[in-house]
Scaffold this motif. Sequence first.
Motif, PDB file in Angstrom:
ATOM      1  N   LEU A 167      -6.965  40.863   9.197  1.00 41.07           N
ATOM      2  CA  LEU A 167      -5.867  41.690   9.701  1.00 41.07           C
ATOM      3  C   LEU A 167      -6.020  41.951  11.195  1.00 41.07           C
ATOM      4  N   TRP A 168      -7.257  42.130  11.660  1.00 38.62           N
ATOM      5  CA  TRP A 168      -7.530  42.295  13.095  1.00 38.62           C
ATOM      6  C   TRP A 168      -7.124  41.024  13.846  1.00 38.62           C
TER       7      TRP A 168
ATOM      8  N   LYS B 271      -9.234  51.285  17.414  1.00 39.55           N
ATOM      9  CA  LYS B 271      -9.797  52.437  16.699  1.00 39.55           C
ATOM     10  C   LYS B 271      -9.648  52.264  15.182  1.00 39.55           C
ATOM     11  N   GLY B 272      -8.478  51.842  14.737  1.00 40.48           N
ATOM     12  CA  GLY B 272      -8.240  51.640  13.312  1.00 40.48           C
ATOM     13  C   GLY B 272      -9.112  50.540  12.734  1.00 40.48           C
ATOM     14  N   TYR B 273      -9.301  49.488  13.500  1.00 39.38           N
ATOM     15  CA  TYR B 273     -10.143  48.374  13.053  1.00 39.38           C
ATOM     16  C   TYR B 273     -11.579  48.835  12.834  1.00 39.38           C
ATOM     17  N   LEU B 274     -12.162  49.495  13.813  1.00 42.56           N
ATOM     18  CA  LEU B 274     -13.544  49.958  13.666  1.00 42.56           C
ATOM     19  C   LEU B 274     -13.654  50.963  12.529  1.00 42.56           C
ATOM     20  N   TYR B 275     -12.722  51.877  12.436  1.00 40.17           N
ATOM     21  CA  TYR B 275     -12.753  52.886  11.378  1.00 40.17           C
ATOM     22  C   TYR B 275     -12.756  52.230   9.996  1.00 40.17           C
ATOM     23  N   HIS B 276     -11.863  51.285   9.789  1.00 47.72           N
ATOM     24  CA  HIS B 276     -11.792  50.634   8.486  1.00 47.72           C
ATOM     25  C   HIS B 276     -13.002  49.745   8.223  1.00 47.72           C
ATOM     26  N   LEU B 277     -13.550  49.120   9.253  1.00 49.52           N
ATOM     27  CA  LEU B 277     -14.791  48.356   9.056  1.00 49.52           C
ATOM     28  C   LEU B 277     -15.920  49.270   8.594  1.00 49.52           C
ATOM     29  N   LEU B 278     -16.043  50.425   9.241  1.00 51.74           N
ATOM     30  CA  LEU B 278     -17.102  51.361   8.856  1.00 51.74           C
ATOM     31  C   LEU B 278     -16.904  51.842   7.423  1.00 51.74           C
TER      32      LEU B 278
ATOM     33  N   MET C  47      -5.646  49.049  -3.875  1.00 50.25           N
ATOM     34  CA  MET C  47      -6.277  47.832  -3.404  1.00 50.25           C
ATOM     35  C   MET C  47      -7.352  48.193  -2.383  1.00 50.25           C
ATOM     36  N   THR C  48      -8.506  47.650  -2.545  1.00 47.75           N
ATOM     37  CA  THR C  48      -9.602  47.866  -1.613  1.00 47.75           C
ATOM     38  C   THR C  48      -9.750  46.638  -0.735  1.00 47.75           C
ATOM     39  N   LEU C  49      -9.884  46.873   0.557  1.00 49.91           N
ATOM     40  CA  LEU C  49     -10.061  45.767   1.488  1.00 49.91           C
ATOM     41  C   LEU C  49     -11.542  45.555   1.764  1.00 49.91           C
ATOM     42  N   SER C  50     -11.945  44.308   1.797  1.00 52.26           N
ATOM     43  CA  SER C  50     -13.315  43.964   2.173  1.00 52.26           C
ATOM     44  C   SER C  50     -13.395  43.899   3.699  1.00 52.26           C
ATOM     45  N   PRO C  51     -14.601  43.924   4.251  1.00 50.04           N
ATOM     46  CA  PRO C  51     -14.714  43.752   5.697  1.00 50.04           C
ATOM     47  C   PRO C  51     -14.048  42.456   6.186  1.00 50.04           C
ATOM     48  N   ASP C  52     -14.170  41.384   5.420  1.00 53.07           N
ATOM     49  CA  ASP C  52     -13.535  40.128   5.827  1.00 53.07           C
ATOM     50  C   ASP C  52     -12.005  40.216   5.796  1.00 53.07           C
ATOM     51  N   ASP C  53     -11.456  40.947   4.814  1.00 57.59           N
ATOM     52  CA  ASP C  53     -10.002  41.178   4.789  1.00 57.59           C
ATOM     53  C   ASP C  53      -9.562  41.929   6.047  1.00 57.59           C
TER      54      ASP C  53
ATOM     55  N   PHE D 268     -23.457  43.174  15.425  1.00 58.87           N
ATOM     56  CA  PHE D 268     -22.273  43.701  14.731  1.00 58.87           C
ATOM     57  C   PHE D 268     -21.014  43.322  15.505  1.00 58.87           C
ATOM     58  N   CYS D 269     -21.047  43.521  16.801  1.00 58.17           N
ATOM     59  CA  CYS D 269     -19.878  43.222  17.635  1.00 58.17           C
ATOM     60  C   CYS D 269     -19.543  41.734  17.601  1.00 58.17           C
ATOM     61  N   GLN D 270     -20.543  40.901  17.672  1.00 62.11           N
ATOM     62  CA  GLN D 270     -20.291  39.463  17.621  1.00 62.11           C
ATOM     63  C   GLN D 270     -19.691  39.071  16.275  1.00 62.11           C
ATOM     64  N   ARG D 271     -20.248  39.581  15.195  1.00 60.08           N
ATOM     65  CA  ARG D 271     -19.763  39.240  13.851  1.00 60.08           C
ATOM     66  C   ARG D 271     -18.313  39.665  13.645  1.00 60.08           C
ATOM     67  N   TRP D 272     -17.948  40.816  14.201  1.00 56.32           N
ATOM     68  CA  TRP D 272     -16.620  41.371  13.944  1.00 56.32           C
ATOM     69  C   TRP D 272     -15.665  41.221  15.129  1.00 56.32           C
ATOM     70  N   ALA D 273     -15.994  40.342  16.073  1.00 58.32           N
ATOM     71  CA  ALA D 273     -15.109  39.971  17.193  1.00 58.32           C
ATOM     72  C   ALA D 273     -14.715  41.154  18.068  1.00 58.32           C
TER      73      ALA D 273
END
Length: 82
Positions: free
Chosen positions: A11-12, A20-27, A1-7, A45-50
């Motif tokens: 989870l965040w 660290k895990g959140y940023l890594y998976h977003l990248l 299963m592949t997660l999208s940035p929105d997925d 980027f920071c605003q979009r991804w909280a």
Amino acid sequence: MTLSPDDIKQLWDAEHYTLKGYLYHLLLAHRSPGKPWKIEHVPDFCQRWALSERQFYKAKAALVAEDLIEETNLGGSGVERF
């Protein structure tokens, strides 16, 4: 299963990630395998991804220190390339 940035953001928001895990998976979710990816404007980027910018740079530094990502800052332009 592949997660999208929105997925990953969902989870965040549900507190399933460390910073660290959140940023890594977003990248990972944003870039194509083997291709560099860049963030044109870190504050947007920071605003979009909280994330705060402080959280972003702290997590990015930890990922670089652990050799999980390579980054290039393009001369203080606010652009980050991974």
